[in-house]
Design a protein around this motif. Structure first.
Motif, mmCIF file in Angstrom:
data_model
loop_
_atom_site.group_PDB
_atom_site.id
_atom_site.type_symbol
_atom_site.label_atom_id
_atom_site.label_comp_id
_atom_site.label_asym_id
_atom_site.label_seq_id
_atom_site.Cartn_x
_atom_site.Cartn_y
_atom_site.Cartn_z
ATOM 1 N N SER A 405 0.903 -1.260 -0.047
ATOM 2 C CA SER A 405 -0.026 -0.073 0.081
ATOM 3 C C SER A 405 0.912 1.219 -0.037
ATOM 4 N N HIS A 408 0.912 1.413 -3.846
ATOM 5 C CA HIS A 408 -0.038 1.479 -4.763
ATOM 6 C C HIS A 408 -1.415 1.496 -3.701
ATOM 7 N N LEU A 413 -4.615 -2.666 -5.636
ATOM 8 C CA LEU A 413 -4.105 -3.920 -5.172
ATOM 9 C C LEU A 413 -5.137 -5.005 -5.393
#
Length: 523
Positions: A405, A408, A413
């Protein structure tokens, strides 16, 4: 119940029947085969789908001489039945180099001329086209020893009475005549009285079975696409316990291996299995270790499996009773069930017979696309995902999400993980139902597409008449005609194709203007 060996058939025929998966004769076969082998005339009353083709075809094959001259003539009311009978005879004569020619309207006549010139032993055809060849001098009946009228009542209902009598009068007086008919109206009995000598009478009364209250559907596909079509339907239906029926042991083995190779949990059940193997297969299926059971009709007799959710007819059964027995294995004990049948264009007639016998309507379905399969997979994945969320124990995976995280978005994800797990990639949707299939034409012919079909009340005669009247092209020059629900195909000589396109475009058939184009074969 007698065996085929007890009916007087030779070892070579018995070997072929075993390879085809014929385990025991049907009632009409048990009664008619010995009479046919004795060269006596026969009048047999039996419903379509009771196995009557083998009842007359096996003795004909058995009694053939080696000479390549027409020795047996079989008259049928329709081109579809003529093709089915010819195909069956060819299979029964496997290994004996038997020559059989189907002769019917709607097929390029030059193909039939070539076959007859090469010499044939058995001719199967419709009365009109048989008479056409007789007038041309391309079919001689002077050495015919057996004549069979298949579905005599239907031929008379279609107005072939005079044609049939003309044909019979051109055959030798000393011949065997066999008449098979579902009903025995006065017209059929009169014909039998005039053209048979001391016939043996056989009557097989077929029981009327009610179709179980199970949802029924069918998919029409080309033969080469049946396996892919079945897999696609399985992926959409996602049955938890399904039986898949084939006609023969060899087909069951081949289909079972193919399904296993594609990752389906399947087992095979047929007569060649030992009792220990049979028990092991049934144990796996009942316990859910195998979701699919591929079986033959004989092997499945006596099975009591209450939780079957789906029955698939990979091959259309040979008679309505077999269909009822098959689909009766689902929808038991108040549960809902689904019966799905795969048919090829040649098997439409058998499906209609099953519908009439069961007084039911089997719904036609459109073959699922790859998009449909993907959507169903996503739906199943969502259900599985909810189950995992409810179970918990996600700590190791939460750590992985937290780490990624930082680079992204969490939603991105999750979407990427879903795509990876579902393995969704762009694919060409290469399987089609028969309605989307435009196969290549015969050499020297062009296949044309017309945007009218059965739902417009179009018949082959309408297409032939339009071409003959508007273009001046004789009917005998027109090739094969295939009519589907919403469109049709017709083959015309290459040199006349542009003229047919020009004249027919905008012409009227059955009150509807027609659009015509050159059919493009599938790549």
């Amino acid at each position: 119940m007698a065996t085929f060996a007890e009916l007087g058939l030779s070892e070579s025929i018995l070997k072929v029947l075993a390879e085809l998966g014929y385990d025991e004769p049907t009632p009409i076969q048990e009664q008619a085969i010995p009479v046919m082998l004795s060269a006596s005339d026969v009048i047999a009353q039996a419903q379509t789908g009771t196995g009557k083709t083998a009842a007359f075809a096996l003795p004909i094959v058995e009694r053939l001489r080696d000479e390549r001259v027409p020795q047996a003539l079989i008259l049928a009311p329709t081109r579809e039945l003529a093709m089915q009978v010819a195909e069956a005879i060819y299979k029964y004569g496997k290994g004996r180099r038997i020559s059989v020619a189907p002769v019917y309207g709607g097929q390029p006549i030059y193909r039939q001329l070539r076959a007859l010139e090469q010499g044939v032993q058995i001719v199967v055809g419709t009365p009109g086209r048989i008479m056409d060849h007789m007038r041309r001098g391309t079919l001689a009946l002077d050495q015919i020893s057996t004549v069979v009228l298949d579905e005599a009542d239907e031929m008379l209902d279609m107005g072939f009475a005079e044609d049939i009598e003309f044909i019979l009068q051109q055959t030798p007086q000393e011949r065997q005549t066999a008449l098979f008919s579902a009903t025995m109206p006065e017209a059929v009995l009169g014909l039998a009285h005039r053209y048979t000598k001391t016939p043996k009478r056989i009557s097989i009364v077929s029981e009327q079975h009610a179709i179980p209250l199970t949802r029924q559907a069918y998919y029409e596909v080309m033969p080469r696409e049946k396996l892919d079509a079945l897999c696609r339907i399985l992926d959409v239906e996602t049955p938890t316990s399904a039986m898949i029926f084939t006609r023969t042991r060899a087909e069951a083995d081949h289909l079972g291996e193919s399904l296993q190779g594609r990752g389906y949990l399947s087992e095979v059940l047929h007569g060649d299995l030992s009792q220990a193997q049979r028990d092991r297969v049934m144990k796996r299926f009942r316990e859910g270790s195998a979701e699919l059971l591929v079986a033959t009709d004989v092997a499945a007799r006596g099975l009591d499996i209450p939780d079957v959710t789906h029955v698939f007819n990979y091959d259309v059964p040979n008679d309505p009773e077999a269909y009822v027995h098959r689909i009766g294995r689902t929808g038991r004990a108040g549960r809902t069930g689904m019966a799905i049948t795969l048919i090829t264009p040649r098997e439409r007639r058998m499906l209609q017979i099953i519908e009439r016998a069961g007084r039911t309507r089997i719904q036609r379905q459109k073959l699922p696309s790859l998009a449909d399969v993907a959507a169903r997979r996503r739906e199943a994945f969502r259900d599985a995902l909810r189950g995992v969320l409810e179970q918990g124990d996600l700590d190791p995976y939460l750590l992985m999400v937290e780490e990624m995280s930082e680079e992204h978005d969490a939603v991105d994800l999750a979407a990427a993980a879903f795509k990876l797990l579902l393995n969704e990639v762009d694919q060409d949707d290469t399987i089609s139902s028969v309605e989307g299939d435009a196969v290549g034409a015969e050499p020297g012919m062009v296949r044309l597409f017309l945007d009218v079909g059965r739902l417009d009340q179009i018949r082959p005669a309408d297409i032939v008449g339009a071409i003959a009247n508007e273009v001046g092209l004789p009917g005998k020059s027109i090739g094969s005609i295939d009519i589907y629900d919403r469109f049709s195909f017709v083959e015309v000589p290459n040199e006349q194709s542009q003229k047919v396109l020009h004249v027919l475009n905008g012409a009227s058939m059955r009150g509807k203007k027609v659009k015509v184009s050159v059919a493009k074969p599938k790549r």
